[in-house]
Design an enzyme around this catalytic site. Structure first.
Site, PDB file in Angstrom:
ATOM      1  N   ASN A 175      47.573  42.578  57.470  1.00 22.34           N
ATOM      2  CA  ASN A 175      46.476  43.469  57.076  1.00 22.34           C
ATOM      3  C   ASN A 175      45.263  43.353  57.996  1.00 22.34           C
ATOM      4  O   ASN A 175      44.461  44.285  58.097  1.00 22.34           O
ATOM      5  CB  ASN A 175      46.082  43.207  55.626  1.00 22.34           C
ATOM      6  CG  ASN A 175      47.162  43.628  54.650  1.00 22.34           C
ATOM      7  OD1 ASN A 175      48.044  44.418  54.998  1.00 22.34           O
ATOM      8  ND2 ASN A 175      47.120  43.105  53.434  1.00 22.34           N
ATOM      9  N   GLN A 229      28.709  46.494  45.949  1.00 19.77           N
ATOM     10  CA  GLN A 229      30.130  46.157  46.107  1.00 19.77           C
ATOM     11  C   GLN A 229      30.946  46.925  45.063  1.00 19.77           C
ATOM     12  O   GLN A 229      31.163  46.454  43.958  1.00 19.77           O
ATOM     13  CB  GLN A 229      30.366  44.656  45.963  1.00 19.77           C
ATOM     14  CG  GLN A 229      31.800  44.266  46.272  1.00 19.77           C
ATOM     15  CD  GLN A 229      31.970  42.760  46.416  1.00 19.77           C
ATOM     16  OE1 GLN A 229      32.769  42.154  45.723  1.00 19.77           O
ATOM     17  NE2 GLN A 229      31.251  42.152  47.334  1.00 19.77           N
ATOM     18  N   ARG A 261      50.324  38.887  41.639  1.00 21.33           N
ATOM     19  CA  ARG A 261      49.181  38.654  40.748  1.00 21.33           C
ATOM     20  C   ARG A 261      49.353  39.384  39.418  1.00 21.33           C
ATOM     21  O   ARG A 261      48.803  38.974  38.400  1.00 21.33           O
ATOM     22  CB  ARG A 261      47.874  39.070  41.418  1.00 21.33           C
ATOM     23  CG  ARG A 261      47.717  40.550  41.673  1.00 21.33           C
ATOM     24  CD  ARG A 261      46.391  40.886  42.295  1.00 21.33           C
ATOM     25  NE  ARG A 261      46.149  40.124  43.497  1.00 21.33           N
ATOM     26  CZ  ARG A 261      45.072  40.260  44.261  1.00 21.33           C
ATOM     27  NH1 ARG A 261      44.151  41.146  43.937  1.00 21.33           N
ATOM     28  NH2 ARG A 261      44.907  39.542  45.350  1.00 21.33           N
ATOM     29  N   SER A 315      39.297  45.788  46.619  1.00 20.94           N
ATOM     30  CA  SER A 315      40.578  46.341  46.167  1.00 20.94           C
ATOM     31  C   SER A 315      41.044  47.540  46.990  1.00 20.94           C
ATOM     32  O   SER A 315      41.383  48.590  46.440  1.00 20.94           O
ATOM     33  CB  SER A 315      40.508  46.738  44.683  1.00 20.94           C
ATOM     34  OG  SER A 315      41.803  46.896  44.140  1.00 20.94           O
ATOM     35  N   GLN A 372      50.980  38.027  54.971  1.00 22.41           N
ATOM     36  CA  GLN A 372      50.325  39.203  54.373  1.00 22.41           C
ATOM     37  C   GLN A 372      48.944  39.418  54.988  1.00 22.41           C
ATOM     38  O   GLN A 372      48.578  40.537  55.372  1.00 22.41           O
ATOM     39  CB  GLN A 372      50.219  38.967  52.863  1.00 22.41           C
ATOM     40  CG  GLN A 372      49.377  39.974  52.103  1.00 22.41           C
ATOM     41  CD  GLN A 372      49.062  39.499  50.685  1.00 22.41           C
ATOM     42  OE1 GLN A 372      49.254  38.330  50.355  1.00 22.41           O
ATOM     43  NE2 GLN A 372      48.570  40.402  49.866  1.00 22.41           N
ATOM     44  N   TYR A 381      34.627  33.740  39.519  1.00 18.11           N
ATOM     45  CA  TYR A 381      35.996  33.626  40.023  1.00 18.11           C
ATOM     46  C   TYR A 381      36.550  32.243  39.682  1.00 18.11           C
ATOM     47  O   TYR A 381      36.044  31.220  40.147  1.00 18.11           O
ATOM     48  CB  TYR A 381      36.049  33.850  41.538  1.00 18.11           C
ATOM     49  CG  TYR A 381      35.691  35.256  41.982  1.00 18.11           C
ATOM     50  CD1 TYR A 381      35.554  36.306  41.060  1.00 18.11           C
ATOM     51  CD2 TYR A 381      35.481  35.559  43.323  1.00 18.11           C
ATOM     52  CE1 TYR A 381      35.225  37.587  41.463  1.00 18.11           C
ATOM     53  CE2 TYR A 381      35.162  36.851  43.734  1.00 18.11           C
ATOM     54  CZ  TYR A 381      35.032  37.858  42.799  1.00 18.11           C
ATOM     55  OH  TYR A 381      34.710  39.131  43.201  1.00 18.11           O
ATOM     56  N   TRP A 398      38.867  36.487  44.903  1.00 16.31           N
ATOM     57  CA  TRP A 398      39.137  36.829  43.508  1.00 16.31           C
ATOM     58  C   TRP A 398      40.624  36.673  43.195  1.00 16.31           C
ATOM     59  O   TRP A 398      41.472  37.121  43.957  1.00 16.31           O
ATOM     60  CB  TRP A 398      38.697  38.274  43.226  1.00 16.31           C
ATOM     61  CG  TRP A 398      38.932  38.728  41.826  1.00 16.31           C
ATOM     62  CD1 TRP A 398      38.558  38.103  40.683  1.00 16.31           C
ATOM     63  CD2 TRP A 398      39.609  39.931  41.420  1.00 16.31           C
ATOM     64  NE1 TRP A 398      38.943  38.840  39.581  1.00 16.31           N
ATOM     65  CE2 TRP A 398      39.595  39.962  40.001  1.00 16.31           C
ATOM     66  CE3 TRP A 398      40.218  40.974  42.114  1.00 16.31           C
ATOM     67  CZ2 TRP A 398      40.163  41.006  39.267  1.00 16.31           C
ATOM     68  CZ3 TRP A 398      40.787  42.015  41.383  1.00 16.31           C
ATOM     69  CH2 TRP A 398      40.757  42.032  39.971  1.00 16.31           C
ATOM     70  N   ALA A 413      44.345  48.703  45.775  1.00 13.03           N
ATOM     71  CA  ALA A 413      44.447  49.007  44.336  1.00 13.03           C
ATOM     72  C   ALA A 413      45.289  47.959  43.610  1.00 13.03           C
ATOM     73  O   ALA A 413      46.304  48.269  42.983  1.00 13.03           O
ATOM     74  CB  ALA A 413      45.019  50.401  44.120  1.00 13.03           C
ATOM     75  N   SER A 430      26.929  44.963  42.260  1.00 14.60           N
ATOM     76  CA  SER A 430      28.364  45.217  42.269  1.00 14.60           C
ATOM     77  C   SER A 430      28.737  45.988  41.014  1.00 14.60           C
ATOM     78  O   SER A 430      28.451  45.546  39.894  1.00 14.60           O
ATOM     79  CB  SER A 430      29.162  43.906  42.326  1.00 14.60           C
ATOM     80  OG  SER A 430      30.554  44.170  42.320  1.00 14.60           O
TER      81      SER A 430
END
Length: 327
Positions: free
Chosen positions: A296, A180, A230, A210, A292, A54, A21, A213, A154
């Site tokens: 993660n 989701q 973003r 997310s 990044q 998307y 996304w 967030a 979702s």
């Protein structure tokens, strides 16, 4: 990598997965997207999340090209699509959850992703204009045709998911396997309150999105600087204003201090916090840069640090823990 069952199903998904996304076909180049998928796959990620909406279908086109070029064994990865918002065209029957659009959207996703079947197929939002029974029956058709293996929802409410489960039982069909929802330290109500009976009574799995967030919990916005993120993208003003609200920024500042004490990044601590919830099947990561993503993907290492005492500190700091229902 750790692997978890998707709810009560037999399907195992990596605890960390990669979503597209806002990035694939939009924020990043196809070359970077290819690099990110390669990094994720090499780290043990087996679930790649996508949707018709998307980048109006371009995200799936990009992912499809990568999957074809990588030549990974089809049984080594799980790929999803979602139906509701439509792809490039937005006509009256090119959106929503009608039988017509559900089936045509699935065929479109298969073509864009260049696969013979979708492992997971989500109803991206509830459709107030289509009876839930119609959507459940359409999903059953796709299951019988072998075009999808599992279907889910979702951002549906518990009541809507329960109705879909009931319809499936009445018709002796396969109901939704997974939901989701958004889940992070600032958005917790669905997973920790509303969905508890769905988990207990129906074994619904979750592919949460997310975890940071929209980047707020990554630590990069603590000074309010959104340049080259973003939130700096055209059309994302609504997300910027909501994400950087003053009250949220103060809580994140306190959380950053705790992460510093634990000697871990705020991002990794926030992702690990999501993984602590036993009702989370997989946490979907978003990324625009290789460094990044690599960082993660090591979030599982933080889990041992999140003791009951630390989790309580986080709850007190954030003030977002929902009231637990009495059953």
């Amino acid at each position: 990598m750790e692997y978890r069952r998707l709810g009560k199903s037999g399907l195992q998904v990596s605890a960390l997965s990669l979503g597209s996304w806002l990035t694939f076909g939009n924020q990043i180049s196809d070359k970077v997207a290819d690099e990110l998928m390669g990094i994720a796959y090499d780290a043990g990620v087996n679930f790649f999340d996508n949707a018709e909406g998307y980048a109006e279908g371009k995200s799936e086109i990009t992912m499809g090209k990568i999957l074809k070029a990588q030549k990974w064994d089809r049984d080594s990865f799980v790929v999803s699509s979602k139906v509701f918002f439509g792809a490039e065209n937005k006509g009256p029957n090119q959106m929503g959850l009608s039988r017509k659009h559900v089936i045509e959207a699935c065929n479109g996703a298969l073509s864009r992703l260049q696969v013979d079947y979708l492992d997971l197929y989500f109803c991206h939002r509830p459709d107030k204009n289509t009876p839930i029974a119609e959507t459940v029956l359409a999903m059953n058709t796709l299951l019988q045709q072998g075009k999808i293996l599992y279907w889910g929802t979702s951002e549906w409410s518990a009541a809507e998911i329960t109705e879909a489960i009931g319809v499936a039982k009445d018709y002796r069909l396969i109901g939704p396997t997974m939901e989701q929802p958004q889940y992070n330290l600032l958005t917790r109500d669905k997973l920790e309150q509303e969905f508890l009976l769905l988990f207990r009574d129906h074994g619904i799995g979750t592919t949460t999105w997310s975890p940071l967030a929209s980047g707020l919990l990554s630590g990069k916005y603590t000074k309010g600087d959104v340049k080259d993120t973003r939130l700096d993208m055209k059309g994302m003003e609504w997300l910027k204003d909501r994400t950087l609200a003053d009250e949220r920024m103060k809580k994140v500042g306190d959380l950053q201090k705790l992460a510093d004490k634990l000697n871990v990044s705020l991002a990794k601590m926030s992702v690990a916090w999501c993984l602590k919830n036993p009702n989370v099947s997989t946490v979907i990561l978003g990324a625009s840069k290789a460094a990044q993503l690599k960082e993660n993907l090591t979030s599982l290492e933080v889990l041992p640090l999140l003791t009951d005492e630390i989790m309580l500190q986080i709850d007190e700091m954030m003030g977002t823990k929902p009231v637990q229902p009495q059953f």
